[in-house]
Design a protein around this motif. Structure first.
Motif, PDB file in Angstrom:
ATOM      1  N   HIS A   1       0.829  -1.201   0.000  1.00  0.00           N
ATOM      2  CA  HIS A   1       0.000   0.000   0.000  1.00  0.00           C
ATOM      3  C   HIS A   1       0.871   1.261   0.000  1.00  0.00           C
ATOM      4  CE1 HIS A   1      -2.933   2.920   1.612  1.00  0.00           C
ATOM      5  NE2 HIS A   1      -3.842   2.128   1.068  1.00  0.00           N
TER       6      HIS A   1
ATOM      7  N   GLN B   1      -5.463   8.360  -1.038  1.00  0.00           N
ATOM      8  CA  GLN B   1      -6.089   7.571   0.022  1.00  0.00           C
ATOM      9  C   GLN B   1      -7.576   7.340  -0.265  1.00  0.00           C
ATOM     10  OE1 GLN B   1      -4.315   6.000   2.223  1.00  0.00           O
ATOM     11  NE2 GLN B   1      -2.497   7.026   1.439  1.00  0.00           N
TER      12      GLN B   1
ATOM     13  N   LEU C   1      -7.840   4.697  -3.087  1.00  0.00           N
ATOM     14  CA  LEU C   1      -7.539   3.349  -2.602  1.00  0.00           C
ATOM     15  C   LEU C   1      -8.674   2.825  -1.718  1.00  0.00           C
ATOM     16  CD1 LEU C   1      -3.710   3.658  -1.876  1.00  0.00           C
ATOM     17  CD2 LEU C   1      -4.835   2.615  -3.862  1.00  0.00           C
ATOM     18  N   ALA C   2      -9.287   3.710  -0.939  1.00  0.00           N
ATOM     19  CA  ALA C   2     -10.441   3.300  -0.119  1.00  0.00           C
ATOM     20  C   ALA C   2     -11.611   2.931  -1.025  1.00  0.00           C
ATOM     21  CB  ALA C   2     -10.829   4.436   0.837  1.00  0.00           C
TER      22      ALA C   2
ATOM     23  N   LEU D   1     -11.416   1.621  -4.010  1.00  0.00           N
ATOM     24  CA  LEU D   1     -11.115   0.292  -4.549  1.00  0.00           C
ATOM     25  C   LEU D   1     -11.313  -0.802  -3.509  1.00  0.00           C
ATOM     26  CD1 LEU D   1      -7.969   1.090  -6.709  1.00  0.00           C
ATOM     27  CD2 LEU D   1     -10.217   0.367  -7.543  1.00  0.00           C
ATOM     28  N   GLU D   2     -10.944  -0.515  -2.263  1.00  0.00           N
ATOM     29  CA  GLU D   2     -11.137  -1.494  -1.190  1.00  0.00           C
ATOM     30  C   GLU D   2     -12.627  -1.749  -0.974  1.00  0.00           C
ATOM     31  OE1 GLU D   2      -9.033  -0.105   2.277  1.00  0.00           O
ATOM     32  OE2 GLU D   2      -7.097  -0.229   1.249  1.00  0.00           O
ATOM     33  N   ARG D   3     -13.428  -0.706  -1.033  1.00  0.00           N
ATOM     34  CA  ARG D   3     -14.879  -0.857  -0.869  1.00  0.00           C
ATOM     35  C   ARG D   3     -15.467  -1.651  -2.037  1.00  0.00           C
ATOM     36  NH1 ARG D   3     -19.206  -2.161   1.309  1.00  0.00           N
ATOM     37  NH2 ARG D   3     -21.018  -0.862   0.986  1.00  0.00           N
TER      38      ARG D   3
ATOM     39  N   ALA E   1     -13.930  -4.030  -3.608  1.00  0.00           N
ATOM     40  CA  ALA E   1     -13.613  -5.424  -3.288  1.00  0.00           C
ATOM     41  C   ALA E   1     -14.554  -5.958  -2.207  1.00  0.00           C
ATOM     42  CB  ALA E   1     -12.161  -5.543  -2.842  1.00  0.00           C
ATOM     43  N   ASP E   2     -14.889  -5.111  -1.231  1.00  0.00           N
ATOM     44  CA  ASP E   2     -15.792  -5.516  -0.151  1.00  0.00           C
ATOM     45  C   ASP E   2     -17.205  -5.812  -0.656  1.00  0.00           C
ATOM     46  OD1 ASP E   2     -13.729  -5.172   1.647  1.00  0.00           O
ATOM     47  OD2 ASP E   2     -14.453  -3.233   2.392  1.00  0.00           O
TER      48      ASP E   2
ATOM     49  N   ASN F   1     -13.605  -6.515 -11.495  1.00  0.00           N
ATOM     50  CA  ASN F   1     -13.366  -6.963 -10.126  1.00  0.00           C
ATOM     51  C   ASN F   1     -14.347  -8.009  -9.621  1.00  0.00           C
ATOM     52  OD1 ASN F   1     -11.068  -5.378  -8.771  1.00  0.00           O
ATOM     53  ND2 ASN F   1     -12.149  -3.849  -9.984  1.00  0.00           N
TER      54      ASN F   1
END
Length: 157
Positions: free
Chosen positions: A23, A41, A44-45, A47-49, A51-52, A133
């Motif tokens: 990261h 930031q 990246l958040a 993209l993380e969401r 994935a979630d 994704n």
């Protein structure tokens, strides 16, 4: 933030280059590319969401029984996505590129973008990122990629 997502998608994900897992390394590389750390930031958040969203526990808004229902957009969604964008989502559903679940994922990701102006071209890229994704959506991704990059032939009516 959207510029960062586009940069990542075009330079890492879409080009199938091995994505930097660290990261901090990725953040530093994006900063060297000229992006601000706060926006990095946020991207990246985002993209993380994304994935979630693949975890069924994080999708309470899906009842898994779409049937022949009609999607009614909230005032905030309608303000973010104009009639053309909402019509395009419906078109993608009719083509089979999106199903009700991936449509909801796209809407969720659109609503998280911090962009003053949101265009149908932006929507197309979000759809492409979502489909990339989601496991099992390879054919839909290929079809969407064709729609994104195809040049219209002849006269449009």
């Amino acid at each position: 933030m959207f510029d960062i997502l586009m940069y990542l998608f075009e330079n890492y994900i879409h080009s199938e280059v091995e994505v930097v897992v660290d990261h901090d390394e990725l953040t530093d590389e994006l900063a060297r590319a000229g992006f601000h750390r706060q926006e990095i930031q946020k991207a990246l958040a985002w993209l993380e969401r994304l994935a979630d969203l693949q975890d069924s526990q994080s999708k309470p808004y899906l009842d898994h029984s779409p049937g022949k229902s009609t999607r009614v957009y909230t005032a905030a969604e309608a303000a973010r996505m104009d009639t053309q964008s909402r019509g395009f989502l419906m078109y993608l559903e009719k083509l089979g590129v999106l199903d009700f679940e991936t449509r909801e994922m796209v809407i969720d990701r659109v609503m998280e973008l911090e962009t003053p102006q949101f265009t149908i071209d932006d929507l197309k890229w979000v759809v492409l990122m979502v489909l990339f994704n989601v496991p099992g959506q390879e054919a839909a991704y290929d079809q969407m990629e064709g729609l994104l990059f195809e040049e219209p032939e002849g006269l449009l009516h």
